[in-house]
Structure formats: structure tokens, C-alpha cells
Design a protein around this motif. Structure first.
Motif, PDB file in Angstrom:
ATOM      1  N   VAL A   1      87.323  37.852  54.253  1.00 34.51           N
ATOM      2  CA  VAL A   1      85.993  37.677  54.834  1.00 34.51           C
ATOM      3  C   VAL A   1      85.930  36.346  55.585  1.00 34.51           C
ATOM      4  CG1 VAL A   1      83.537  37.455  54.283  1.00 34.51           C
ATOM      5  CG2 VAL A   1      84.933  39.137  53.085  1.00 34.51           C
TER       6      VAL A   1
ATOM      7  N   VAL B   1      88.276  44.531  57.944  1.00 39.71           N
ATOM      8  CA  VAL B   1      87.518  44.143  56.749  1.00 39.71           C
ATOM      9  C   VAL B   1      86.848  45.376  56.139  1.00 39.71           C
ATOM     10  CG1 VAL B   1      85.516  42.826  55.928  1.00 39.71           C
ATOM     11  CG2 VAL B   1      87.200  41.733  57.394  1.00 39.71           C
ATOM     12  N   SER B   2      86.321  46.241  56.984  1.00 31.42           N
ATOM     13  CA  SER B   2      85.697  47.477  56.491  1.00 31.42           C
ATOM     14  C   SER B   2      86.708  48.361  55.783  1.00 31.42           C
ATOM     15  CB  SER B   2      85.056  48.255  57.640  1.00 31.42           C
ATOM     16  OG  SER B   2      84.072  47.485  58.255  1.00 31.42           O
TER      17      SER B   2
ATOM     18  N   TYR C   1      76.081  41.809  59.929  1.00 30.66           N
ATOM     19  CA  TYR C   1      77.410  41.588  59.356  1.00 30.66           C
ATOM     20  C   TYR C   1      77.483  40.232  58.662  1.00 30.66           C
ATOM     21  CZ  TYR C   1      82.511  41.241  59.199  1.00 30.66           C
ATOM     22  OH  TYR C   1      83.811  41.095  58.790  1.00 30.66           O
TER      23      TYR C   1
ATOM     24  N   LEU D   1      77.869  39.982  54.580  1.00 32.48           N
ATOM     25  CA  LEU D   1      79.087  39.426  53.990  1.00 32.48           C
ATOM     26  C   LEU D   1      78.802  38.163  53.186  1.00 32.48           C
ATOM     27  CD1 LEU D   1      81.934  40.049  56.552  1.00 32.48           C
ATOM     28  CD2 LEU D   1      81.427  41.233  54.441  1.00 32.48           C
TER      29      LEU D   1
ATOM     30  N   TRP E   1      77.623  39.461  50.028  1.00 36.62           N
ATOM     31  CA  TRP E   1      78.737  40.065  49.299  1.00 36.62           C
ATOM     32  C   TRP E   1      79.537  38.985  48.583  1.00 36.62           C
ATOM     33  CZ3 TRP E   1      84.032  39.423  49.653  1.00 36.62           C
ATOM     34  CH2 TRP E   1      84.792  40.316  48.888  1.00 36.62           C
TER      35      TRP E   1
END
Length: 159
Positions: free
Chosen positions: A114, A100-101, A37, A41, A44
Motif C-alpha cells: 500500500v 494492489v487490488s 482510494y 487504504l 485499511w
């Protein structure tokens, strides 16, 4: 039956009791998930913003709160019901990841979300880890305690 009486009767103690196996397996999956994760992120944020500085700030924001809370986490664990705190911290962590998902799947995710999730995960993780570590003596016999701690460290470090 106490661990000492099982030795007297000739039974061999096992490290891998059902309780310890569930704890160990849960920690392995949890730390793998946390690592995936965190890295995903970070990348991302880099892909969306193109800023390595913002990616670094996310990593710092996801680490620093946990570092600041860690010295007080042990006291919190000792003074409150450990089981309830572990469940609460895991529920908060899970909820933040789900939110968040959901934001990502609906296309409304933003960088600030995030960052908030990273801060929440860091704080909850700082309380969760000592809670797990302090529960090991409750589920493993004294003679297997060093082996149990070693196995949890392998799961954590390997992740």
C-alpha cells in the motif's frame, strides 16, 4: 475554422466540446477515484495495524513524493510529448491500483504494498495534473479558457 471566424459568422462558441467534456468527465472520475482510494487504504491500514501513526505515515508517504516532484513536472511535460506522458502516467497509476487490488483479492496484500502504491500514485499524479492543465488551451478557444479552467477546478475541488 478558427474561434475568431466563428464569432464573425455569428456562431456561438461552446465550452462543452466533445474533447473538453471527455477531459472534464475523466478528471472528475479520476479525482473521485483517487480520493476514495486514498481514504479507503488509509482506513485499511488503520484497521489492519490499529496504528494511527502508520495511517498518518501512509498519508505522508502518499503526498510527499508528489510535492517533491511537482516543481520538475512542468518542465518534464514541456520537454516531452504531453500525450505520451499522460498515457504513461495513467497506465502506471492504473497498474499499481490493479496490483494492489489483486493482492487484496488473493489475500496476500501487505502494508508495504500500500505504501509503494501510494508513492507511485503520488509521483505519477504530480506529472499527470500539470499535463492535463496544459492541454486545456489546445482543446478550448481562448475566449473560453477561464471558464474551462474554472470547470476543471470545480471537478477537482468537488472530488
Amino acid at each position: 475554422m478558427s474561434p475568431e471566424s466563428s464569432i464573425i459568422k455569428g456562431k456561438k462558441e461552446s465550452l462543452w466540446t466533445t474533447s473538453f467534456f471527455i477531459l472534464w468527465q475523466g478528471q472528475l472520475v479520476s479525482t473521485l477515484g483517487d480520493a476514495a482510494y486514498s481514504v479507503s487504504l488509509g482506513f485499511w491500514v488503520l484497521a489492519v495495524t490499529g496504528s494511527t501513526a502508520l495511517m498518518g505515515m501512509l498519508m505522508a508517504a502518499s503526498t510527499l513524493p508528489g510535492v517533491l516532484v511537482s516543481p520538475f513536472a512542468g518542465v518534464l511535460i514541456d520537454r516531452h510529448n504531453r500525450k505520451h506522458l499522460l498515457i504513461l502516467m495513467d497506465m502506471i497509476r492504473g497498474l499499481s491500483i490493479v496490483l494492489v487490488s489483486a493482492a487484496a483479492f488473493t489475500g496476500v496484500i501487505a502494508v508495504w504494498m500500500v505504501f509503494v502504491a501510494g508513492i507511485i500514485l503520488s509521483i505519477c499524479g504530480a506529472v499527470f495534473r500539470p499535463g492535463v492543465n496544459s492541454s486545456v488551451p489546445d482543446i478550448v478557444s481562448t475566449s473560453k479558457l477561464s471558464n474551462a479552467n474554472a470547470m476543471l477546478s470545480i471537478a477537482s475541488t468537488g472530488s
